[in-house]
Motif scaffolding. Structure first.
Motif, mmCIF file in Angstrom:
data_model
loop_
_atom_site.group_PDB
_atom_site.id
_atom_site.type_symbol
_atom_site.label_atom_id
_atom_site.label_comp_id
_atom_site.label_asym_id
_atom_site.label_seq_id
_atom_site.Cartn_x
_atom_site.Cartn_y
_atom_site.Cartn_z
ATOM 1 N N PHE A 202 1.178 -62.204 37.908
ATOM 2 C CA PHE A 202 0.834 -62.583 36.479
ATOM 3 C C PHE A 202 2.117 -62.215 35.576
ATOM 4 C CE2 PHE A 202 -2.736 -61.174 39.060
ATOM 5 C CZ PHE A 202 -3.832 -61.471 38.242
ATOM 6 N N LEU A 203 2.062 -62.995 34.557
ATOM 7 C CA LEU A 203 3.222 -62.412 33.768
ATOM 8 C C LEU A 203 2.490 -62.255 32.231
ATOM 9 C CD1 LEU A 203 3.865 -65.580 35.150
ATOM 10 C CD2 LEU A 203 5.961 -65.228 33.860
ATOM 11 N N THR A 204 3.295 -61.333 31.601
ATOM 12 C CA THR A 204 3.054 -60.988 30.199
ATOM 13 C C THR A 204 3.612 -61.620 29.224
ATOM 14 O OG1 THR A 204 4.840 -59.069 30.351
ATOM 15 C CG2 THR A 204 2.703 -58.520 30.930
ATOM 16 N N GLN A 205 4.834 -61.348 29.096
ATOM 17 C CA GLN A 205 5.531 -62.069 27.505
ATOM 18 C C GLN A 205 5.912 -63.457 27.935
ATOM 19 O OE1 GLN A 205 9.837 -60.386 26.467
ATOM 20 N NE2 GLN A 205 8.512 -58.618 27.988
ATOM 21 N N ARG A 206 6.161 -63.933 29.078
ATOM 22 C CA ARG A 206 6.435 -65.323 29.396
ATOM 23 C C ARG A 206 5.430 -66.247 29.536
ATOM 24 N NH1 ARG A 206 12.150 -66.770 29.482
ATOM 25 N NH2 ARG A 206 11.231 -68.794 30.003
ATOM 26 N N GLY A 207 4.208 -65.585 29.413
ATOM 27 C CA GLY A 207 3.022 -66.686 29.702
ATOM 28 C C GLY A 207 3.061 -67.459 28.439
ATOM 29 N N PRO A 208 2.566 -68.721 28.682
ATOM 30 C CA PRO A 208 2.820 -69.673 27.446
ATOM 31 C C PRO A 208 2.342 -69.290 26.248
ATOM 32 C CG PRO A 208 2.032 -70.566 29.482
ATOM 33 C CD PRO A 208 1.873 -69.102 29.797
ATOM 34 N N VAL A 209 0.839 -68.776 25.940
ATOM 35 C CA VAL A 209 0.382 -68.498 24.639
ATOM 36 C C VAL A 209 1.049 -67.219 24.229
ATOM 37 C CG1 VAL A 209 -1.445 -66.969 25.560
ATOM 38 C CG2 VAL A 209 -1.787 -68.071 23.355
ATOM 39 N N VAL A 210 1.486 -66.412 24.938
ATOM 40 C CA VAL A 210 2.186 -64.934 24.473
ATOM 41 C C VAL A 210 3.459 -65.433 23.646
ATOM 42 C CG1 VAL A 210 2.868 -62.631 24.814
ATOM 43 C CG2 VAL A 210 0.827 -63.655 25.939
ATOM 44 N N ARG A 211 4.246 -66.051 24.784
ATOM 45 C CA ARG A 211 5.482 -66.710 24.329
ATOM 46 C C ARG A 211 5.353 -67.209 22.638
ATOM 47 N NH1 ARG A 211 9.453 -70.304 27.682
ATOM 48 N NH2 ARG A 211 11.590 -70.224 26.569
ATOM 49 N N SER A 212 4.462 -68.187 22.510
ATOM 50 C CA SER A 212 4.291 -68.729 21.376
ATOM 51 C C SER A 212 4.105 -67.900 20.313
ATOM 52 C CB SER A 212 3.399 -69.942 21.532
ATOM 53 O OG SER A 212 1.794 -69.306 21.608
ATOM 54 N N LEU A 213 3.402 -66.726 20.555
ATOM 55 C CA LEU A 213 3.231 -65.860 19.495
ATOM 56 C C LEU A 213 4.185 -64.800 18.974
ATOM 57 C CD1 LEU A 213 -0.598 -64.960 20.621
ATOM 58 C CD2 LEU A 213 0.219 -66.393 18.751
ATOM 59 N N LEU A 214 5.162 -64.712 19.816
ATOM 60 C CA LEU A 214 6.150 -63.632 19.586
ATOM 61 C C LEU A 214 7.285 -63.887 18.345
ATOM 62 C CD1 LEU A 214 6.918 -62.374 23.228
ATOM 63 C CD2 LEU A 214 5.315 -61.480 21.497
ATOM 64 N N SER A 215 7.586 -62.960 17.823
ATOM 65 C CA SER A 215 8.791 -63.168 16.533
ATOM 66 C C SER A 215 10.185 -62.616 17.030
ATOM 67 C CB SER A 215 7.974 -62.549 15.460
ATOM 68 O OG SER A 215 8.178 -61.055 15.535
ATOM 69 N N GLY A 216 10.119 -61.810 17.926
ATOM 70 C CA GLY A 216 11.217 -61.131 18.508
ATOM 71 C C GLY A 216 11.639 -59.994 17.755
ATOM 72 N N THR A 217 10.665 -59.461 16.881
ATOM 73 C CA THR A 217 10.660 -58.337 16.021
ATOM 74 C C THR A 217 10.025 -56.979 16.767
ATOM 75 O OG1 THR A 217 9.155 -58.806 14.544
ATOM 76 C CG2 THR A 217 11.155 -59.710 13.983
#
Length: 407
Positions: A202-217
């Motif tokens: 399983f992945l967390t932040q590198r999963g496709p949908v999660v990655r698209s939602l992250l702002s880096g803040t």
């Protein structure tokens, strides 16, 4: 189970796995645990009234409170002290059973071995585990396992349109992690967070949908915490029951998350400390009683408003075969009274005439309803959710990964 990473999502995944009674190894691939919160003072404005689970518990802990609440979360997020966060995390980890932490751990190899994963660290330590969560920012574990990131696939890809629609039915019934995008609340479905194959990686932040939602803040922290906890619960489920990730049971994963205070749906007016929080989350996860979506995109339950037969009929007819007969026989019922609700519960849930007496007896003591008991009063959304949950258990009806009812 093994968790790899050093961020807030790794912490949530590892802690949830250990709480789910899995022997859990957390390999921290950095100099500091949860640097997003333990390096400097931060303020978080995102996910107002949506904080839950392990994240809300951590926020309460920074204010020296044992039980989380939406108001505590709001206060704590204004100025998060890194030293206090570290102290809270240290105390939580210290008393966590089944959790082994490897600080500054580095991977040497990750290989599939039959139904298990063989993970070797650079110090030659070996772990044989049923499931893995890669919570690293670069998905390094996944790269070691597959040779590249091209193999990252989830069961269901989520398009941008998903976040523009009110979360009423379909995939949102399988929601396991809430957040907000441009002020609009959403829940991520389980199928968007689990691998497309039977790998149990399983992945967390590198999963496709999660990655698209992250702002880096720092505003990413609430979502990452919720995703980490959800993925941790799903991975722990596969390891505990010795199954593969393609055979996950949606309702069991959601139930485990609710047990530890997570939100399944982004209802901003049902705080985590509400005595009916879990019942309302369970019933709304069936697609019923989701109230209204404001122009801003925030979802409200509207607990004290009346309920019509027409708004609950479609979902109840999907869930229970006998339901259709009741609605045909009571076609003249519009706005529900408690008496109407009791009639439905007795017919569908096959309860006897003792039902009314039980509800009256437990009106305040068990059900925590306000006001006096009166069968002729209008049934509110709160009444309907709590009593259907208690006596008909609509949440227990099986649900597929696609959100389709399986009865």
């Amino acid at each position: 189970m093994l968790v790899y990473g050093h961020g807030v999502d790794a912490y949530a995944a590892a802690l949830q796995s250990s709480m789910s009674n899995l022997n859990t190894v957390w390999v921290i691939n950095g100099d500091r645990m949860m640097p997003e919160l333990t390096s400097e003072f931060v303020s978080i404005a995102s996910s107002a009234d949506l904080d839950a689970g392990i994240w809300a518990a951590l926020l309460a802990g920074t204010l020296q409170k044992d039980k989380p609440s939406d108001s505590l979360s709001a206060v704590a997020k204004r100025r998060i002290n890194p030293r206090i966060v570290q102290n809270v995390v240290d105390s939580v980890v210290k008393v966590s059973k089944n959790l082994t932490i490897i600080e500054k751990g580095q991977l040497r190899s990750v290989k599939k071995s039959g139904k298990n994963w063989q993970v070797e660290l650079t110090d030659r330590t070996n772990y044989k585990v049923r499931a893995i969560v890669d919570a690293s920012s670069d998905a390094y574990l996944c790269q070691l396992a597959y040779g590249s990131l091209d193999s990252i696939r989830v069961r269901t890809d989520i398009s941008g349109d998903y976040f523009q629609s009110p979360p009423y039915e379909g995939l949102s019934r399988t929601g396991v992690a809430v957040g907000e995008s441009d002020g609009r609340g959403f829940t991520l479905p389980l199928a968007a967070l689990v691998p497309a194959d039977d790998s149990n990686l399983f992945l967390t932040q590198r999963g496709p949908v999660v990655r698209s939602l992250l702002s880096g803040t720092a505003d990413d922290v609430p979502l990452l915490m919720h995703v980490g906890q959800a993925v941790g619960a799903a991975a722990a489920y596969t390891a505990f029951y010795k199954i593969t990730s393609d055979k996950l049971d949606v309702r069991n994963v959601q139930g485990e998350l609710l047990q530890y205070g997570s939100r399944l749906l982004p209802l901003v007016d049902v705080p985590v400390e509400d005595p009916h929080f879990s019942a309302i989350q369970r019933v709304c996860a069936t697609g019923m009683l989701l109230g209204r979506v404001e122009a801003s995109g925030r979802l409200y339950f509207d607990a004290d408003t009346a309920v019509t037969a027409g708004e609950i009929k479609p979902v109840l007819n999907q869930l229970f075969s006998r339901s259709q007969i009741w609605f045909v026989n009571h076609a003249d019922v519009d706005t529900l009274t408690l008496a109407n609700l009791f009639s439905y519960i007795k017919f569908v849930g096959q309860r006897g005439d003792e039902l009314e007496g039980q509800v009256q007896k437990y009106w305040k003591r068990r059900f925590h309803f306000e006001g006096e008991y009166d069968e002729q009063q209008l049934a509110t959304r709160r009444h309907v959710a709590v009593l259907l949950d208690a006596y008909c258990k609509p949440f227990d009806v099986k649900l597929g990964m696609d959100g389709v009812v399986q009865r």
